[in-house]
Design an enzyme around this catalytic site. Sequence first.
Site, PDB file in Angstrom:
ATOM      1  N   ASN A   1       0.910  -1.166   0.165  1.00  0.00           N
ATOM      2  CA  ASN A   1       0.176   0.114   0.078  1.00  0.00           C
ATOM      3  C   ASN A   1       0.873   1.415   0.077  1.00  0.00           C
ATOM      4  OD1 ASN A   1      -2.551   1.148   0.051  1.00  0.00           O
ATOM      5  ND2 ASN A   1      -2.784   0.989   2.178  1.00  0.00           N
TER       6      ASN A   1
ATOM      7  N   LYS B   1      -5.294   6.225  -3.947  1.00  0.00           N
ATOM      8  CA  LYS B   1      -5.562   5.421  -2.697  1.00  0.00           C
ATOM      9  C   LYS B   1      -4.879   6.070  -1.690  1.00  0.00           C
ATOM     10  CE  LYS B   1      -6.638   1.339  -0.678  1.00  0.00           C
ATOM     11  NZ  LYS B   1      -5.572   0.776  -0.133  1.00  0.00           N
TER      12      LYS B   1
ATOM     13  N   ASN C   1      -6.268   7.287   1.831  1.00  0.00           N
ATOM     14  CA  ASN C   1      -5.792   7.099   2.806  1.00  0.00           C
ATOM     15  C   ASN C   1      -5.253   8.239   3.945  1.00  0.00           C
ATOM     16  OD1 ASN C   1      -4.614   3.786   1.766  1.00  0.00           O
ATOM     17  ND2 ASN C   1      -6.628   4.364   2.406  1.00  0.00           N
TER      18      ASN C   1
ATOM     19  N   SER D   1      -7.318   0.722   8.553  1.00  0.00           N
ATOM     20  CA  SER D   1      -6.257   0.030   8.483  1.00  0.00           C
ATOM     21  C   SER D   1      -5.412   0.375   9.470  1.00  0.00           C
ATOM     22  CB  SER D   1      -5.675  -0.440   7.177  1.00  0.00           C
ATOM     23  OG  SER D   1      -5.080   0.713   6.534  1.00  0.00           O
TER      24      SER D   1
ATOM     25  N   GLU E   1       2.072   2.021   8.445  1.00  0.00           N
ATOM     26  CA  GLU E   1       3.028   2.278   7.102  1.00  0.00           C
ATOM     27  C   GLU E   1       2.913   3.848   7.032  1.00  0.00           C
ATOM     28  OE1 GLU E   1       2.596  -1.552   4.445  1.00  0.00           O
ATOM     29  OE2 GLU E   1       0.636  -0.766   4.643  1.00  0.00           O
TER      30      GLU E   1
HETATM   31  P1  NAD Z   1       1.054  -8.881   7.311  1.00  0.00           P
HETATM   32  O1  NAD Z   1       1.860  -8.302   8.139  1.00  0.00           O
HETATM   33  O2  NAD Z   1      -0.232  -9.767   7.520  1.00  0.00           O
HETATM   34  O3  NAD Z   1       2.121  -9.889   6.566  1.00  0.00           O
HETATM   35  C1  NAD Z   1       3.423  -9.287   5.981  1.00  0.00           C
HETATM   36  C2  NAD Z   1       4.279 -10.776   6.288  1.00  0.00           C
HETATM   37  O4  NAD Z   1       5.588 -10.500   5.542  1.00  0.00           O
HETATM   38  C3  NAD Z   1       4.573 -11.239   7.698  1.00  0.00           C
HETATM   39  O5  NAD Z   1       3.947 -12.483   7.735  1.00  0.00           O
HETATM   40  C4  NAD Z   1       5.966 -10.952   7.712  1.00  0.00           C
HETATM   41  O6  NAD Z   1       6.237 -12.085   8.518  1.00  0.00           O
HETATM   42  C5  NAD Z   1       6.314 -11.248   6.351  1.00  0.00           C
HETATM   43  N1  NAD Z   1       7.866 -10.886   6.245  1.00  0.00           N
HETATM   44  C6  NAD Z   1       8.327  -9.535   6.437  1.00  0.00           C
HETATM   45  N2  NAD Z   1       9.713  -9.524   6.083  1.00  0.00           N
HETATM   46  C7  NAD Z   1       9.781 -10.691   5.600  1.00  0.00           C
HETATM   47  C8  NAD Z   1      11.181 -11.421   5.017  1.00  0.00           C
HETATM   48  N3  NAD Z   1      12.243 -10.821   5.011  1.00  0.00           N
HETATM   49  N4  NAD Z   1      11.251 -12.659   4.489  1.00  0.00           N
HETATM   50  C9  NAD Z   1       9.947 -13.237   4.452  1.00  0.00           C
HETATM   51  N5  NAD Z   1       8.661 -12.843   5.220  1.00  0.00           N
HETATM   52  C10 NAD Z   1       8.639 -11.490   5.672  1.00  0.00           C
HETATM   53  O7  NAD Z   1       0.808  -7.830   6.234  1.00  0.00           O
HETATM   54  P2  NAD Z   1      -0.602  -7.786   5.152  1.00  0.00           P
HETATM   55  O8  NAD Z   1      -1.579  -7.139   6.007  1.00  0.00           O
HETATM   56  O9  NAD Z   1      -0.677  -8.718   4.237  1.00  0.00           O
HETATM   57  O10 NAD Z   1       0.128  -6.443   4.204  1.00  0.00           O
HETATM   58  C11 NAD Z   1       0.825  -6.420   3.273  1.00  0.00           C
HETATM   59  C12 NAD Z   1       0.645  -5.232   2.264  1.00  0.00           C
HETATM   60  O11 NAD Z   1      -0.285  -5.384   1.655  1.00  0.00           O
HETATM   61  C13 NAD Z   1       0.831  -3.998   3.045  1.00  0.00           C
HETATM   62  O12 NAD Z   1       1.468  -3.078   2.592  1.00  0.00           O
HETATM   63  C14 NAD Z   1      -0.656  -3.710   3.445  1.00  0.00           C
HETATM   64  O13 NAD Z   1      -0.811  -2.173   3.370  1.00  0.00           O
HETATM   65  C15 NAD Z   1      -1.120  -4.186   1.894  1.00  0.00           C
HETATM   66  N6  NAD Z   1      -2.493  -4.402   2.010  1.00  0.00           N
HETATM   67  C16 NAD Z   1      -3.094  -5.051   2.771  1.00  0.00           C
HETATM   68  C17 NAD Z   1      -4.352  -5.680   2.597  1.00  0.00           C
HETATM   69  C18 NAD Z   1      -4.976  -6.424   3.929  1.00  0.00           C
HETATM   70  O14 NAD Z   1      -6.291  -6.764   3.950  1.00  0.00           O
HETATM   71  N7  NAD Z   1      -4.313  -7.262   4.725  1.00  0.00           N
HETATM   72  C19 NAD Z   1      -5.261  -4.957   1.987  1.00  0.00           C
HETATM   73  C20 NAD Z   1      -4.705  -4.119   0.910  1.00  0.00           C
HETATM   74  C21 NAD Z   1      -3.490  -4.071   0.910  1.00  0.00           C
HETATM   75  O1  KPL Z   2      -8.125   1.906   2.649  1.00  0.00           O
HETATM   76  C1  KPL Z   2      -8.747   2.233   3.565  1.00  0.00           C
HETATM   77  C2  KPL Z   2      -7.947   1.879   4.926  1.00  0.00           C
HETATM   78  O2  KPL Z   2      -8.498   1.580   6.055  1.00  0.00           O
HETATM   79  O3  KPL Z   2      -6.712   1.779   4.727  1.00  0.00           O
HETATM   80  C3  KPL Z   2      -9.771   2.910   3.772  1.00  0.00           C
HETATM   81  C4  KPL Z   2     -11.025   2.074   4.282  1.00  0.00           C
HETATM   82  C5  KPL Z   2     -10.097   3.649   2.407  1.00  0.00           C
HETATM   83  C6  KPL Z   2      -9.936   4.005   4.482  1.00  0.00           C
HETATM   84  O4  KPL Z   2      -8.673   5.176   4.209  1.00  0.00           O
END
Ligand code: NAD
Ligand code: KPL
Length: 305
Positions: A105, A184, A188, A252, A264
């Site tokens: 993100n 986005k 955010n 988030s 983040e």
């Molecule tokens: P998370 O913390 O659940 O997962 C990240 C994983 O990466 C962890 O298991 C961590 O141990 C692993 N990791 C970190 N460094 C590592 C390394 N060197 N080697 C191996 N593994 C390693 O995070 P997430 O929620 O899945 O988010 C990931 C990205 O996706 C973020 O940027 C987040 O903003 C974005 N995102 C998440 C969601 C969501 O619903 N979770 C939705 C949209 C975007």
């Molecule tokens: O993306 C989002 C977040 O919570 O990270 C929304 C729901 C759009 C709020 O900014």
Amino acid sequence: MSTTWHILGAGSLGTLWATRLARAGVPVTLIVRDQARLQAYEAQGALTLVEHGEARSYPIPAQTPDSAEPIRRLLVACKAYDAESAVAQLAPRLAPDAELILLQNGLGSQDAVAARVPHARCLYASSTEGAFRDGDWRVVFAGHGYTWLGDASHPVPPIWLDDLTAAGIPHEWSTDILTRLWRKLALNCAINPLTVLHQCRNGGLEAHHCEVATLCGELSELLQRCGQPAAAEDLQQEVERVIHATAANYSSMYQDVDSRRRTEISYLLGYACKAARRHSLHLRHLEQLESRLIAHLQSLGLPSD
Ligand code: NAD
Ligand code: KPL
């Protein structure tokens, strides 16, 4: 034989992608942090995805970063602040035609990753899917959504989008992925920090209409100055729509702070403020918001970078 998807980071999104690809018969290998995490995973033997209240397990093979296996397709599913160092560790394993899909993100981490692996093709993603961990190696699919993928320097879509279709991962190829990421990021920036500072759900910001409107004005100015006029279009209306549509949810960033996880911030509000300074743009309210958020995180003993 189709190309293996190496999934770096077996967290929420990594598990969501790995399990859906694996159940469609696409070859998938997890890369976990180190030997201790590998042993913990092997003791469990599988990743579990909970969907519509039903849990299913997928015995996906796993390895550590120091495995010798070459990587041709890498899904980077770490947090933005971990992405660069995690990818750097894998650089010697990348094949000459390697492709990286960056799920992070915000903005900033993608450029940092790309600079570490200048010969690989880096594709950016912006996702509205939602997932969270409710146990080790276990993820709940919480919000169905969409993932846009694109390559800022190459408009031709990759052939492996077929794997996503087979896996039922809703997606679209985007020729303006940077605009999507900026939009986005602006959403955010207008919503997430305020929910942390006012300690409220997204809907609670309806009581702070003026503050939100002022931030949207400054964010629109920033987007214009950064060459992203399309991302600025009707920003305030969209922010208000999202606040209303997600009124019952916690953002988030709120959830990260509430669970005492690192946020983040540097890739969202921090990135926006840095871009403004680079363009000599004085955005008073955005800067104050950043200072207030940093002070708040520090008062809680959480990292503020
Ligand atoms: P998370 O913390 O659940 O997962 C990240 C994983 O990466 C962890 O298991 C961590 O141990 C692993 N990791 C970190 N460094 C590592 C390394 N060197 N080697 C191996 N593994 C390693 O995070 P997430 O929620 O899945 O988010 C990931 C990205 O996706 C973020 O940027 C987040 O903003 C974005 N995102 C998440 C969601 C969501 O619903 N979770 C939705 C949209 C975007
Ligand atoms: O993306 C989002 C977040 O919570 O990270 C929304 C729901 C759009 C709020 O900014």
